[in-house]
Design an enzyme around this catalytic site. Structure first.
Site, PDB file in Angstrom:
ATOM      1  N   CYS A 207       0.789  -1.238   0.000  1.00 17.81           N
ATOM      2  CA  CYS A 207       0.000   0.000   0.000  1.00 17.81           C
ATOM      3  C   CYS A 207       0.823   1.292   0.000  1.00 17.81           C
ATOM      4  CB  CYS A 207      -0.937   0.005   1.202  1.00 17.81           C
ATOM      5  SG  CYS A 207      -2.044  -1.397   1.272  1.00 17.81           S
ATOM      6  N   ARG A 242      15.400   2.052   3.287  1.00 19.61           N
ATOM      7  CA  ARG A 242      15.449   0.780   2.573  1.00 19.61           C
ATOM      8  C   ARG A 242      14.854  -0.330   3.422  1.00 19.61           C
ATOM      9  NH1 ARG A 242      20.905  -0.775   1.543  1.00 19.61           N
ATOM     10  NH2 ARG A 242      21.168   1.321   0.709  1.00 19.61           N
ATOM     11  N   SER A 243      13.775  -0.010   4.119  1.00 20.83           N
ATOM     12  CA  SER A 243      13.091  -1.039   4.899  1.00 20.83           C
ATOM     13  C   SER A 243      12.460  -2.046   3.962  1.00 20.83           C
ATOM     14  CB  SER A 243      12.011  -0.407   5.785  1.00 20.83           C
ATOM     15  OG  SER A 243      10.954   0.098   4.985  1.00 20.83           O
ATOM     16  N   ASP A 265      20.341   4.181   2.798  1.00 24.63           N
ATOM     17  CA  ASP A 265      20.007   3.623   4.102  1.00 24.63           C
ATOM     18  C   ASP A 265      21.056   4.064   5.112  1.00 24.63           C
ATOM     19  OD1 ASP A 265      18.089   2.243   5.524  1.00 24.63           O
ATOM     20  OD2 ASP A 265      19.075   0.310   5.340  1.00 24.63           O
ATOM     21  N   ILE A 266      20.931   3.581   6.326  1.00 25.28           N
ATOM     22  CA  ILE A 266      21.806   4.040   7.404  1.00 25.28           C
ATOM     23  C   ILE A 266      23.279   3.805   7.081  1.00 25.28           C
ATOM     24  CG2 ILE A 266      22.462   3.665   9.810  1.00 25.28           C
ATOM     25  CD1 ILE A 266      19.551   2.928  10.374  1.00 25.28           C
TER      26      ILE A 266
END
Length: 401
Positions: A207, A242-243, A265-266
């Site tokens: 979603c 970037r989960s 990302d981290i």
């Protein structure tokens, strides 16, 4: 007579509203529900499963309930706790929550009960609960025929491999066992049209990433003059997150539509790019030659799909500032109040979108951005409802076939 020159606005960029972008989707959903009622067909029923009485999850569930009521969808909240108990679970130490094995079993029981309940058309679970593999496990036991969030691996595989069309009877099949090109009767090199072929349906997409796509379509980032599947060609996009639930799927979706995507990302930055030639994967990598079996398997798998999917490679830029400065679109999704993308980094007239619960852009972002969307929650809920209606259609199509 000389005209008086009007001063330029301090923030000339447009402030986008999620409600305005979501409105046509909400109207379409409401109309479809109305048609079902007129035909005396069952009204779709969605169940939201709440694992813990944390205020953010409860607030989101109540918001979902109101949104469903507004368009005529039946919505129920299933909780793991009894409301007569003292609701202070959210205050417990995180380590204690991670060791709450009873809670995982309770959530599992609710998911399985919803899977079996023939009156339930869609299931959503309010994550995160535990984080990591426990949440991933729970996502995979949701019946894919009821997975409105598109988190089941069947949908994830389709999304990452750019498989857009499936038959309703194929929902939940093992990855790679469908042959999109053969079933549609088109050569894999043929550029397909946007209209879904008869007897097929579109695969469900997660979603929030889908909501971002709809935002970009609404502001004209997608070029409708280009072939379907390549309408982001020539666009450079940075996604700061970037989960596995949002950031990585979003980067894949955008690159599969032709964009060059920098995924920040981290601890790393990588580039997502649409594969131009299926043979690229056959080239030697990491100092060794691919086996003939791997090459044959790759060629067989590629020939079953109508369009190439993205590849992930090292990013030429080693810092987030360089990525942002080179981007036509910047998307923030960092769940931290202290994180801000400096406005000075934003390319003049870029589009900026924030999907985090925290604001990832400085207050003057519109001094450089041509458009800024600070939140997408209402669009995300509309995509969830849209997925629900599609799953209902697919179930009815499968029953007729």
């Amino acid at each position: 007579m000389t005209s008086v020159q009007q001063p330029k606005p301090e923030y000339p960029g447009k402030l986008l509203q999620a409600a305005a972008i979501a409105k046509p989707f909400q109207q379409s959903i409401e109309e479809e529900i109305g048609v079902r009622k007129e035909k005396h067909l069952p009204v779709p029923k969605l169940v939201g499963i709440l694992a813990k009485p944390s205020p953010p999850s409860i607030a989101y569930a109540e918001w979902t309930a109101k949104a469903c009521q507004a368009v005529g969808i039946n919505f129920e909240i299933w909780k793991t706790w009894d409301d007569s108990t003292v609701v202070n679970e959210a205050e417990k130490n995180e380590a204690e929550s991670l060791q709450n094995f009873d809670l995982e079993a309770d959530v599992e029981d609710l998911i399985l009960a919803a899977n079996r309940d023939k009156s339930v058309d869609g299931i959503m679970v309010y994550y995160p609960i535990f984080g990591g593999r426990q949440d991933t496990y729970l996502q995979q036991i949701v019946d894919p025929r009821k997975d409105v969030e598109g988190l089941h691996f069947f949908y994830c595989w389709n999304m990452y491999h750019n498989v857009r069309w499936i038959k309703p009877s194929q929902l939940g099949c093992a990855p790679g066992t469908t042959n999109e090109a053969e079933l549609v009767g088109l050569d894999s090199n043929v550029v397909d049209e946007e209209n879904v072929p008869e007897g097929f349906c579109k695969s469900i997409l997660p979603c929030t990433p889908l909501a971002v796509v709809k935002c970009l379509e609404s502001v004209g980032v997608y070029d409708s003059k280009l072939p379907y599947g390549d309408r982001l060609h020539g666009k450079t996009i940075t996604v700061i997150n970037r989960s596995e639930v949002v950031g990585r799927p979003l980067a894949a979706l955008l690159s599969n539509d032709g964009a060059r995507v920098f995924s920040v990302d981290i601890d790393s930055i990588v580039e997502f790019t649409k594969r131009k030639d299926n043979e690229e994967q056959n080239a030697p990598t990491s100092g060794y030659k691919k086996s003939s079996k791997v090459i044959q398997a790759h060629n067989d798998n590629s020939s079953a799909r109508l369009r190439p999917s993205h590849i992930v490679q090292a990013c030429p830029y080693k810092d987030s500032e360089s990525c942002v400065r080179a981007s036509d679109v910047v998307i923030g999704g960092v769940p931290s109040a202290s994180f801000k993308v400096p406005t000075a980094w934003i390319k003049q007239d870029a589009i900026c979108i924030n999907f985090s619960s925290e604001k990832n852009f400085e207050s003057d972002v519109r001094s450089r951005a041509s458009a800024y969307l600070p939140a997408i929650g209402k669009i995300t809920v509309s995509m969830l409802q849209r997925n629900l209606l599609r799953l209902v259609d697919y179930k009815e199509l499968a029953q007729r076939s």
